[in-house]
Design an enzyme around this catalytic site. Sequence first.
Site, mmCIF file in Angstrom:
data_model
loop_
_atom_site.group_PDB
_atom_site.id
_atom_site.type_symbol
_atom_site.label_atom_id
_atom_site.label_comp_id
_atom_site.label_asym_id
_atom_site.label_seq_id
_atom_site.Cartn_x
_atom_site.Cartn_y
_atom_site.Cartn_z
ATOM 1 N N SER A 48 42.535 4.310 37.460
ATOM 2 C CA SER A 48 41.525 4.104 36.426
ATOM 3 C C SER A 48 41.248 2.627 36.194
ATOM 4 O O SER A 48 40.567 2.259 35.254
ATOM 5 C CB SER A 48 41.997 4.759 35.123
ATOM 6 O OG SER A 48 43.202 4.169 34.700
ATOM 7 N N ASP A 85 48.368 13.461 33.879
ATOM 8 C CA ASP A 85 48.817 12.526 34.918
ATOM 9 C C ASP A 85 50.315 12.270 34.764
ATOM 10 O O ASP A 85 50.784 11.142 34.854
ATOM 11 C CB ASP A 85 48.023 11.219 34.807
ATOM 12 C CG ASP A 85 48.201 10.339 36.036
ATOM 13 O OD1 ASP A 85 48.641 10.870 37.081
ATOM 14 O OD2 ASP A 85 47.913 9.140 35.954
#
Length: 905
Positions: free
Chosen positions: A535, A654
């Site tokens: 990210s 995650d």
Amino acid sequence: MEIQISIIISILLLFQSSRIISGQQPKVRLSSRTERLALFELRSTLGLRSKDWPRKSDPCSGWSGIKCRNDGRIVEINISGLRRTRLGRLNPQFSVDSLGNFTHLTTFNASGFSLPGSIPNVFGETLNSLEILDLRYSSVIDPIPSLLGNLSNLNQLYLSGNGITGIIPETLGQLSKLSVLDLSQNLITGSIPVSFSSLTNLTSLDLSSNFLAGPIPPSLGTLKSLQFLKLSNNSLSASIPAQLGDLSSLVELDLTTNSLSGSLPMDLKGLRNLKKMMVGDNILDGTLPGNLFTSLNKLQFVVLNHNNLSGPLPDVLWSMPELRFVDVSYNNLTGILPSPRLSDTASARVLNLSNNQFYGNLDSSFASISFIDLSGNYFEGKVADEALLMNSSLTSNCLQNLPSQKSLEDCTFFYTAKGLLFDNFGLPNATQPPKASPSRKKSRKWIFILVGVLGGLCVIALLVLVLVLCLCKRERGVADQTTRSVTNTPPVGGTPGPSGGSKDFSEVGEVFTYEQLLRATGNFSESNLIRHGHSGDLFRAVLEGGTIVVIKRVDIRTMKKESYMVELDLFGRVSHTRLVPFLGHSLGHDNEKLLVYRYMPNGDLSTSLYRKTREDDESLQTLDWITRLKVAIGAAEGLSYLHHECNPPLVHRDVQASSILLDDKFEVRLGSLSEICSQEGDTHQSVITRLLRLPQSSEQGSSGSSAAICAYDVYCFGKVLLELVTGKLGISSSNDATTNEWLEHTLPYISIYEKELVTKILDSSLMVDDDLLEEVWAMAIVAKSCLNPKPSKRPLMRYVLKALENPLKVVREENTGSARLRTTSSRGSWNASVFGSWRHSSSDITSAPGQTATREGAGSSLKHLSTIGSQGSGGGDLSTSNKKPSSDIFPEPSDLPDIERPRAD
Ligand SMILES: *[C@@H]1O[C@H](CO)[C@@H](O)[C@H](O)[C@H]1NC(C)=O
Ligand SMILES: *[C@@H]1O[C@H](CO)[C@@H](O)[C@H](O)[C@H]1NC(C)=O
Ligand SMILES: *[C@@H]1O[C@H](CO)[C@@H](O)[C@H](O)[C@H]1NC(C)=O
Ligand SMILES: *[C@@H]1O[C@H](CO)[C@@H](O)[C@H](O)[C@H]1NC(C)=O
Ligand SMILES: *[C@@H]1O[C@H](CO)[C@@H](O)[C@H](O)[C@H]1NC(C)=O
Ligand SMILES: *[C@@H]1O[C@H](CO)[C@@H](O)[C@H](O)[C@H]1NC(C)=O
Ligand SMILES: *[C@@H]1O[C@H](CO)[C@@H](O)[C@H](O)[C@H]1NC(C)=O
Ligand SMILES: *[C@@H]1O[C@H](CO)[C@@H](O)[C@H](O)[C@H]1NC(C)=O
């Protein structure tokens, strides 16, 4: 013929004359009958060979090592280097009573000649003329007889390298003519006799390598002739007496390896002749007095390593004419090294300044020193000078462009603690970090309340909306539809939607300018890059003021820009000690959005499980079991918070070792929060399910079409636990076939019925005793239950947490469990049995008590997130990412025909 004869005659004459010359001293014959008898006695008890001491010849002339006076009395017996007969070798002993008859003996040398036994009293009783007694390495044992003190003529006494025990007799102090006393390398105990101060003619005192304790008697300072004082390798304590400074003849002072404390005496000025000063390996503290060195201008060697000396290195060292070796390594010396003056004769110097706290830059003037060890300090900057690079050891510093240096964190910490600026970044001088003004905090509070109220209203509105929507689309009943419709609802509580401006986020954490953070990361230099995250890129950075932080750079041209908003949104509403501390952001830049987090000194679990002890070291240090359990519990707490205390439940999505960040105390802070979303079809889903009995909606969770359910986190957490148990790195971060194969192979070793089996998969680097093994076993069992292929059979996070908090309960309760449980072998019942009393149906998730403080703001504003965050690197628009998660996120086999419905009733 004549010539030949004359040559022969002259040769004979030469031979004759040479014999005369050799026996120049008129042939002395042994005059004393007693001594002759005593010699023969000695000859036989020592087992000397007739080659050396021939029976036929006169001892004064024919025996080696025997010297006689002019009057035929024996003055020297030197058996050093003589060899024994075979018989003598078999029975060596120090039975030399006959020695007592050599009343004129001045020298007895048996160095290296084995004389096992104690030193006979005869030496003290009758050998009053003895001047030299050398019994080095003669296997002598037992204490030194105090009678030796009666050898009033003794000049040299060597007893080193024996097995002498006991204390040094005070009487040795009576040996007023003694110039050499060597008692080193024995087993002597006690302290240095004060009486030694009477040995006024002593030039060399060696008591090293014994077990002497107590202080160094200050009275030794009276030994004006002393040149060598060696007291190393003992247990001498207290401080170095200043009186030693009176030893004006001293050439060598060796006090290495003792327990000497206090500071170096300032007053050693009197040591005008000192060449070697060795005081290493003690516990000296205080500073290195500069004037100490000014006065000792004959000093050549200075060894002060392994002490606690502090303060700077006196720069007078550079101007000392004779100095050529300095070892002050392993101290606490600090300061900027004074540059050596090139004019000085520094070229032949060896300097060891390693393992101190020196800092600053190194200039080329140090290259004039023939070798300099500067490793283990805090020198900074660049070293360009070739000669310096060649002649020095520079590892473990803060130098740029050199291998094996200290960590940036270490260096920054050191420099900031000193109030200095660390020039690796070209940062400006330290200033206080901008502090949030109180007024802003106040306004933030207001916003929270506002958000809360609006959020609450919106939750109600949303619920109604969802109900209506679901009723309308009851035939289709696809979850995607539900979530999409949620996304399309206006953002809740002023929280911006994905396309919203960033101004609303300004209340979340500190606001930094882009330039500020650019400086802090050294223009996002490669050297500060921690890793490329999915990210955004993570950089280490140092804020003005020295705080170390981690900055995530999200380039919204290449990453999906929503991910940073997910996080901002999250941090705006929830806060928990188990989440990575969020410090602030910089959203001003068009393309690059920056998020600032607290720096986690221990990195994440994937890097901490095994770590290199040192940069250059191959050996790996592994987390011990206690820490691993602590990490597991910490992570479970974090997930439990997300799953059960947030409303709607948040799914991390995650969960893997690299998301479990560890602070300096190995406390868990969950990171990688950009994938978080609310559990799909939460509250309403179960309500709908119950109300409308839509079987499809309950199935979606397990069939894999739905990404965001808490059970997915549980599954991933199971892999993390397994990683902790087995030490197999990377399990939690991958879903590939190899991993699944490994899982398939590993899980059978986890059995609730057989503890020992788990040792087969246990991390071999873990040291666990039997007690700990039970905990390991318990964690493995918890892991296995988390890895249940059926999401509905996996335990809830809060029960996982409970199980980890009481690991022994897991295994012991089960062991006392009913026989029925033991005979059941199906996974489902096994799982049920493990979590027996704790087990709840998955409907519990939805009806979880909303005891959270964030409840009011939680609303469904997170709802839209579930549609946004897809795993992996791919960007893409909302519609594609909607479908994407399925396969990525739900790794477990989907070919399970029998999908248990949650026991909602
Ligand atoms: C006696 O002492 C001398 C040195 O002083 C040494 O060289 C010699 O080997 C010793 N031994 C004998 C048997 O002479
Ligand atoms: C005794 O003999 C050894 C030779 O073995 C010699 O090195 C040593 O100096 C001698 N001792 C004295 C006091 O001369
Ligand atoms: C030498 O002295 C010892 C005692 O010191 C004595 O016993 C011995 O008889 C004397 N004579 C000889 C030849 O050893
Ligand atoms: C040794 O010397 C002391 C005096 O210092 C004396 O009293 C003692 O009798 C002596 N011992 C022998 C055996 O000569
Ligand atoms: C000490 O040694 C010096 C010479 O080195 C000598 O003159 C003096 O007499 C000695 N003193 C004693 C007490 O033996
Ligand atoms: C210190 O002394 C002990 C006892 O004599 C010895 O075993 C050891 O090797 C010595 N160590 C050093 C470094 O000299
Ligand atoms: C070293 O010196 C610093 C002060 O300069 C002090 O804070 C630190 O405790 C010292 N360390 C040791 C091991 O003595
Ligand atoms: C920064 O520090 C240096 C010394 O480290 C000093 O000379 C300089 O004046 C400082 N600059 C400012 C702006 O404080």
